[in-house]
Design a protein around this motif. Structure first.
Motif, PDB file in Angstrom:
ATOM      1  N   LYS A  12      -4.365   3.993  14.396  1.00  0.00           N
ATOM      2  CA  LYS A  12      -3.844   2.641  14.201  1.00  0.00           C
ATOM      3  C   LYS A  12      -2.379   2.758  13.778  1.00  0.00           C
ATOM      4  O   LYS A  12      -2.053   2.714  12.597  1.00  0.00           O
ATOM      5  CB  LYS A  12      -4.681   1.903  13.166  1.00  0.00           C
ATOM      6  CG  LYS A  12      -6.089   1.657  13.682  1.00  0.00           C
ATOM      7  CD  LYS A  12      -6.995   1.135  12.599  1.00  0.00           C
ATOM      8  CE  LYS A  12      -8.401   1.008  13.114  1.00  0.00           C
ATOM      9  NZ  LYS A  12      -9.053   2.298  13.393  1.00  0.00           N
ATOM     10  N   PHE A  14       0.057   0.809  13.797  1.00  0.00           N
ATOM     11  CA  PHE A  14       0.647  -0.331  13.094  1.00  0.00           C
ATOM     12  C   PHE A  14       0.621  -0.130  11.581  1.00  0.00           C
ATOM     13  O   PHE A  14       1.400  -0.744  10.847  1.00  0.00           O
ATOM     14  CB  PHE A  14      -0.066  -1.636  13.458  1.00  0.00           C
ATOM     15  CG  PHE A  14      -1.502  -1.705  13.006  1.00  0.00           C
ATOM     16  CD1 PHE A  14      -1.822  -2.131  11.716  1.00  0.00           C
ATOM     17  CD2 PHE A  14      -2.529  -1.339  13.850  1.00  0.00           C
ATOM     18  CE1 PHE A  14      -3.146  -2.191  11.290  1.00  0.00           C
ATOM     19  CE2 PHE A  14      -3.852  -1.400  13.444  1.00  0.00           C
ATOM     20  CZ  PHE A  14      -4.157  -1.824  12.153  1.00  0.00           C
ATOM     21  N   MET A  15      -0.269   0.742  11.098  1.00  0.00           N
ATOM     22  CA  MET A  15      -0.346   0.977   9.660  1.00  0.00           C
ATOM     23  C   MET A  15       0.964   1.548   9.118  1.00  0.00           C
ATOM     24  O   MET A  15       1.369   1.227   7.998  1.00  0.00           O
ATOM     25  CB  MET A  15      -1.515   1.897   9.333  1.00  0.00           C
ATOM     26  CG  MET A  15      -2.862   1.260   9.632  1.00  0.00           C
ATOM     27  SD  MET A  15      -4.236   2.387   9.391  1.00  0.00           S
ATOM     28  CE  MET A  15      -4.355   2.344   7.607  1.00  0.00           C
ATOM     29  N   LYS A  17       3.980   0.974  10.397  1.00  0.00           N
ATOM     30  CA  LYS A  17       4.951  -0.119  10.401  1.00  0.00           C
ATOM     31  C   LYS A  17       4.755  -0.996   9.162  1.00  0.00           C
ATOM     32  O   LYS A  17       5.718  -1.348   8.479  1.00  0.00           O
ATOM     33  CB  LYS A  17       4.810  -0.956  11.671  1.00  0.00           C
ATOM     34  CG  LYS A  17       5.791  -2.094  11.750  1.00  0.00           C
ATOM     35  CD  LYS A  17       5.624  -2.917  12.997  1.00  0.00           C
ATOM     36  CE  LYS A  17       6.641  -4.052  12.984  1.00  0.00           C
ATOM     37  NZ  LYS A  17       6.404  -5.042  14.007  1.00  0.00           N
ATOM     38  N   GLN A  18       3.505  -1.323   8.877  1.00  0.00           N
ATOM     39  CA  GLN A  18       3.219  -2.135   7.694  1.00  0.00           C
ATOM     40  C   GLN A  18       3.623  -1.410   6.416  1.00  0.00           C
ATOM     41  O   GLN A  18       4.192  -2.014   5.502  1.00  0.00           O
ATOM     42  CB  GLN A  18       1.735  -2.502   7.643  1.00  0.00           C
ATOM     43  CG  GLN A  18       1.324  -3.479   8.724  1.00  0.00           C
ATOM     44  CD  GLN A  18      -0.174  -3.728   8.742  1.00  0.00           C
ATOM     45  OE1 GLN A  18      -0.967  -2.931   8.243  1.00  0.00           O
ATOM     46  NE2 GLN A  18      -0.563  -4.852   9.329  1.00  0.00           N
ATOM     47  N   ALA A  19       3.340  -0.123   6.355  1.00  0.00           N
ATOM     48  CA  ALA A  19       3.701   0.661   5.172  1.00  0.00           C
ATOM     49  C   ALA A  19       5.216   0.689   4.996  1.00  0.00           C
ATOM     50  O   ALA A  19       5.718   0.532   3.869  1.00  0.00           O
ATOM     51  CB  ALA A  19       3.139   2.075   5.293  1.00  0.00           C
ATOM     52  N   GLU A  21       7.380  -1.526   6.000  1.00  0.00           N
ATOM     53  CA  GLU A  21       7.808  -2.852   5.552  1.00  0.00           C
ATOM     54  C   GLU A  21       7.592  -3.017   4.049  1.00  0.00           C
ATOM     55  O   GLU A  21       8.455  -3.560   3.351  1.00  0.00           O
ATOM     56  CB  GLU A  21       7.062  -3.938   6.326  1.00  0.00           C
ATOM     57  CG  GLU A  21       7.499  -4.048   7.781  1.00  0.00           C
ATOM     58  CD  GLU A  21       6.613  -4.975   8.609  1.00  0.00           C
ATOM     59  OE1 GLU A  21       5.624  -5.530   8.080  1.00  0.00           O
ATOM     60  OE2 GLU A  21       6.908  -5.130   9.808  1.00  0.00           O
ATOM     61  N   LEU A  22       6.467  -2.552   3.543  1.00  0.00           N
ATOM     62  CA  LEU A  22       6.192  -2.638   2.109  1.00  0.00           C
ATOM     63  C   LEU A  22       7.162  -1.775   1.305  1.00  0.00           C
ATOM     64  O   LEU A  22       7.653  -2.193   0.251  1.00  0.00           O
ATOM     65  CB  LEU A  22       4.747  -2.242   1.821  1.00  0.00           C
ATOM     66  CG  LEU A  22       3.680  -3.207   2.348  1.00  0.00           C
ATOM     67  CD1 LEU A  22       2.294  -2.614   2.198  1.00  0.00           C
ATOM     68  CD2 LEU A  22       3.769  -4.553   1.639  1.00  0.00           C
ATOM     69  N   ARG A  25      10.538  -3.408   1.110  1.00  0.00           N
ATOM     70  CA  ARG A  25      10.540  -4.540   0.176  1.00  0.00           C
ATOM     71  C   ARG A  25      10.493  -4.078  -1.278  1.00  0.00           C
ATOM     72  O   ARG A  25      10.552  -4.900  -2.181  1.00  0.00           O
ATOM     73  CB  ARG A  25       9.353  -5.459   0.464  1.00  0.00           C
ATOM     74  CG  ARG A  25       9.524  -6.218   1.761  1.00  0.00           C
ATOM     75  CD  ARG A  25       8.401  -7.161   2.125  1.00  0.00           C
ATOM     76  NE  ARG A  25       7.621  -7.676   1.035  1.00  0.00           N
ATOM     77  CZ  ARG A  25       6.322  -7.963   1.112  1.00  0.00           C
ATOM     78  NH1 ARG A  25       5.669  -7.774   2.228  1.00  0.00           N
ATOM     79  NH2 ARG A  25       5.687  -8.448   0.069  1.00  0.00           N
TER      80      ARG A  25
END
Length: 81
Positions: A12, A14-15, A17-19, A21-22, A25
């Motif tokens: 996966k 996308f995990m 990419k999400q990580a 982004e976090l 931030r």
């Protein structure tokens, strides 16, 4: 210090990419990836998905070199045959 845990990936991408982004931030200062990067049901012949997932992992590792990577049982099965 807050640490971001990336759970078993299992193809996966996308995990990562999400990580990222976090991390961008400022949600966490460090990250740990529990790996199990390969293997998802009925995806064993989807070479492009393997490439996409490993490319995402490598990009994340380059961007966040302090990430701790922990081999999972699925990762080790490839090393140990």
């Amino acid at each position: 210090m807050k640490v971001l845990i990336i759970p078993d990936v299992h193809l996966k991408p996308f995990m990562f990419k999400q990580a990222a982004e976090l991390m961008e931030r400022g949600i966490a200062k460090r990250s740990v990836c529990l790996m199990d990067i390969p293997d998802d049901w009925d995806k064993q012949f989807d070479i492009s998905l393997y490439e996409e997932t490993y490319d995402a992992a490598i990009s994340f590792a380059k961007k966040y070199p302090d990430t701790a990577w922990c081999y999972g049982n699925h990762d080790l099965s490839y090393v140990w045959h």
